[in-house]
Write a protein that holds these residues in place. Structure first.
Motif, short mmCIF file in Angstrom:
data_model
loop_
_atom_site.label_atom_id
_atom_site.label_comp_id
_atom_site.label_asym_id
_atom_site.label_seq_id
_atom_site.Cartn_x
_atom_site.Cartn_y
_atom_site.Cartn_z
N THR A 50 0.80 -1.22 0.00
CA THR A 50 0.00 0.00 0.00
C THR A 50 0.83 1.27 0.00
OG1 THR A 50 -0.10 -0.12 2.40
CG2 THR A 50 -1.93 -1.07 1.19
N LEU A 51 2.13 1.16 0.22
CA LEU A 51 2.95 2.37 0.33
C LEU A 51 2.92 3.22 -0.93
CD1 LEU A 51 4.73 3.89 2.28
CD2 LEU A 51 6.70 2.66 1.39
N PRO A 52 2.93 2.65 -2.17
CA PRO A 52 2.90 3.52 -3.35
C PRO A 52 1.71 4.47 -3.38
CG PRO A 52 3.51 1.30 -3.99
CD PRO A 52 3.10 1.24 -2.54
N GLY A 53 0.58 4.08 -2.79
CA GLY A 53 -0.58 4.96 -2.78
C GLY A 53 -0.32 6.27 -2.06
N VAL A 54 0.41 6.21 -0.94
CA VAL A 54 0.72 7.43 -0.19
C VAL A 54 2.03 8.07 -0.65
CG1 VAL A 54 -0.59 6.76 1.83
CG2 VAL A 54 1.78 6.05 1.65
N LEU A 55 2.79 7.37 -1.51
CA LEU A 55 4.02 7.95 -2.07
C LEU A 55 3.75 8.79 -3.31
CD1 LEU A 55 6.72 5.10 -1.90
CD2 LEU A 55 6.66 7.22 -0.59
N GLN A 56 2.58 8.62 -3.93
CA GLN A 56 2.32 9.30 -5.19
C GLN A 56 2.51 10.81 -5.09
OE1 GLN A 56 -0.82 8.58 -7.87
NE2 GLN A 56 -0.96 6.38 -7.46
N GLY A 57 1.87 11.42 -4.07
CA GLY A 57 1.98 12.86 -3.91
C GLY A 57 3.40 13.33 -3.69
N PRO A 58 4.13 12.78 -2.71
CA PRO A 58 5.51 13.21 -2.49
C PRO A 58 6.43 13.00 -3.70
CG PRO A 58 4.71 12.03 -0.58
CD PRO A 58 3.66 11.89 -1.63
N LEU A 59 6.26 11.91 -4.43
CA LEU A 59 7.10 11.68 -5.61
C LEU A 59 6.78 12.67 -6.73
CD1 LEU A 59 7.22 7.76 -5.79
CD2 LEU A 59 8.92 9.34 -4.85
N ARG A 60 5.51 12.98 -6.91
CA ARG A 60 5.14 13.99 -7.92
C ARG A 60 5.68 15.35 -7.52
NH1 ARG A 60 -0.09 11.94 -7.47
NH2 ARG A 60 -0.79 13.97 -6.69
N GLU A 83 8.35 16.06 -5.60
CA GLU A 83 9.81 16.15 -5.64
C GLU A 83 10.37 15.98 -7.03
OE1 GLU A 83 13.73 13.91 -3.69
OE2 GLU A 83 11.85 14.00 -2.59
N PHE A 84 9.83 15.03 -7.80
CA PHE A 84 10.42 14.70 -9.10
C PHE A 84 9.58 15.15 -10.29
CE2 PHE A 84 11.96 11.23 -6.23
CZ PHE A 84 13.30 11.59 -6.21
N GLY A 85 8.32 15.50 -10.05
CA GLY A 85 7.45 15.90 -11.15
C GLY A 85 6.97 14.73 -11.99
N TRP A 86 6.97 13.53 -11.42
CA TRP A 86 6.54 12.34 -12.17
C TRP A 86 5.03 12.31 -12.29
CZ3 TRP A 86 9.87 8.40 -8.93
CH2 TRP A 86 11.23 8.63 -9.19
N SER A 87 4.54 11.73 -13.40
CA SER A 87 3.10 11.59 -13.61
C SER A 87 2.57 10.37 -12.86
CB SER A 87 2.79 11.43 -15.11
OG SER A 87 3.30 10.18 -15.58
N ARG A 88 1.25 10.33 -12.68
CA ARG A 88 0.63 9.15 -12.06
C ARG A 88 0.89 7.90 -12.89
NH1 ARG A 88 -3.14 13.20 -10.77
NH2 ARG A 88 -3.79 13.24 -8.57
N GLY A 89 0.89 8.07 -14.22
CA GLY A 89 1.12 6.92 -15.09
C GLY A 89 2.50 6.32 -14.92
N SER A 90 3.53 7.18 -14.80
CA SER A 90 4.90 6.66 -14.65
C SER A 90 5.10 6.00 -13.30
CB SER A 90 5.92 7.80 -14.84
OG SER A 90 5.73 8.81 -13.86
N ILE A 136 5.65 10.10 6.49
CA ILE A 136 5.75 10.84 5.24
C ILE A 136 5.28 12.28 5.42
CG2 ILE A 136 4.80 11.02 2.90
CD1 ILE A 136 4.79 7.94 2.83
N ASP A 137 4.18 12.47 6.15
CA ASP A 137 3.65 13.82 6.36
C ASP A 137 4.58 14.69 7.19
OD1 ASP A 137 1.40 13.35 4.89
OD2 ASP A 137 0.10 12.90 6.61
N HIS A 138 5.29 14.09 8.15
CA HIS A 138 6.07 14.88 9.09
C HIS A 138 7.58 14.84 8.86
CE1 HIS A 138 2.22 14.42 11.22
NE2 HIS A 138 2.53 15.52 11.87
N HIS A 139 8.05 13.78 8.17
CA HIS A 139 9.50 13.64 8.03
C HIS A 139 9.96 13.28 6.62
CE1 HIS A 139 9.96 13.86 12.39
NE2 HIS A 139 8.99 12.97 12.50
#
Length: 419
Positions: free
Chosen positions: A38-48, A50-57, A170-173
């Protein structure tokens, strides 16, 4: 210990019998692997961000992870017969730790696909429900459905235990400390594996739990890769295999593929904070444990085909209703969804494993591994296509409707499996 000496060792109580300690440690390893799903679900926002990646990638890396998770499972089942439970589980945990740890240093999407998709996917695939099925067959003569349900629920228990904490980190650190937490958790379980796990009850002179006779440990089966493909070839010539594989592809699409990868982003689209959505997912995990254990007990008593059909039908109805009840705040309707979906989420696993045992006997763990590969193929397609659909349409509503229809089809496939 000789055979005659071993047969004189009395069967022990529930607490004292080593089988239950093996279940506990095996379940702990599966819990850690489940936390990764389940971690990728909450990683989507931070990765977008920081890196500007799309949801598709991002979804592509998640899809590779799910696909490798499924493809690894049948080979891992064969490796258990060749190298033993302890070696395979310890090696899988090391692979998970390497994948999550190295992901903290990634800077490009191809690295995310390589590390999270390949390494973590292969490691967690070796710690899947197939492992639980194999351990149950070796250590238990009674209550197989119940134990299968317990170990199947361990994956979602990992989501329940880790997801709220990882979301808070993720939210705090930032997101990297969350991955470090998973790495340390995987490494911490390895000593328990070495100390407690044994390949077979005969290794310690015990009978399988509930058995009145001593069972000799089977000889190692060489050629795990060749055997895995041979079992697939033989099972692939039968109609029940394809019916189960088709139903389980829908199962994967409607659970791991969409819920664990896209529920949090979908809820966020309606204004719900990601942390709140993650807590709801954790709530699904709470009721998942109860639902899967209950399904295991029902599987010991009822027709597995009909159980599968009922579970798929109810799941489809819940997905059909989801677009109507998703809002920015948590209402009674959403809480009801969490309870009911949790009860149904992995309830399909015990009856599916039972059908594999009926049709394929001693090869059932490998066959279920291939069925689980179909599960993960469906999950991978759903994870990728749902992200692409959100990018294209700006909403997840068409995805929920399509998966509800697919669940209805899976119910019909389940009923078509021969007794």
């Amino acid at each position: 210990m000789t055979m005659s000496e071993a047969t004189q060792v009395p069967s022990k109580s529930v607490i004292g019998h080593r089988a239950w300690w093996v279940v506990a440690v095996t379940g702990t390893a599966i819990v850690v692997a489940g936390a990764c799903s389940t971690l990728p679900g909450v990683l989507q926002g931070p990765l977008r961000d920081e890196f500007g990646w799309s949801r598709g990638s991002i979804g592509l890396a998640v899809s590779v992870n799910m696909l490798l998770y499924g493809l690894t499972a049948p080979y891992a089942a064969a490796l258990l017969d060749q190298f033993g439970v302890r070696r395979v589980v310890a090696g899988a945990l090391l692979t998970v730790a390497a994948g999550t740890g190295l992901t903290t240093a990634m800077t490009a999407t191809w690295q995310f696909t390589l590390l999270w998709g390949l390494l973590v996917g292969a490691g967690t695939g070796s710690l899947s429900m197939t492992l639980g099925a194999a351990v149950t067959d070796r250590w238990f003569a009674r209550h197989k459905g119940l134990v299968t349900g317990v170990l199947s629920s361990a994956s979602v228990l990992g989501q329940m235990v880790f997801l709220p904490a990882l979301s808070w980190i993720i939210d705090h650190h930032h997101w990297r400390p969350a991955l470090v937490t998973l790495t340390l958790a995987a490494l911490a379980v390895i000593p328990l594996v070495v100390l407690v796990l044994r390949d077979h009850p005969a290794d310690i002179g015990q009978r399988p739990y509930g058995s009145e006779a001593f069972a000799a440990k089977p000889a190692p089966v060489p050629g795990a890769g060749r055997r895995t493909l041979t079992v697939l070839r033989d099972a692939g010539r039968t109609t029940p295999f394809w019916l189960l594989a088709g139903a389980f592809a829908v199962c994967g699409a409607s659970t791991n593929g969409i819920m664990w990868s896209h529920f949090a982003p979908a809820a966020h689209d309606h204004g719900m904070p990601v942390t709140t959505a993650s807590t709801l997912l954790a709530g699904i995990g709470v009721f998942n444990v109860a639902g899967t254990v209950a399904s295991g007990r029902l599987t010991d008593r009822l027709d597995a085909r009909r159980l599968l059909a009922v579970f798929f039908t109810l799941r489809g109805l819940l997905l059909l209703a989801l677009p109507l009840i998703m809002t920015a705040t948590v209402r009674a309707s959403m809480l009801a969804f969490v309870v009911l979906f949790g009860l149904l989420d992995l309830a399909t696993v015990p009856p599916a494993i039972a059908l594999c045992r009926v049709h394929w006997g001693e090869d059932s763990a490998i066959v279920f591994g291939w069925t689980n590969a179909a599960h993960q193929l469906g999950a991978a397609l759903a994870a990728f296509l749902a992200g692409a659909a959100r990018d294209a349409f700006g909403t997840y509503d068409p995805v929920w409707l399509a998966l509800a229809a697919a669940c209805a089809a899976a119910a019909l496939l389940s009923l078509a499996v021969e007794r």
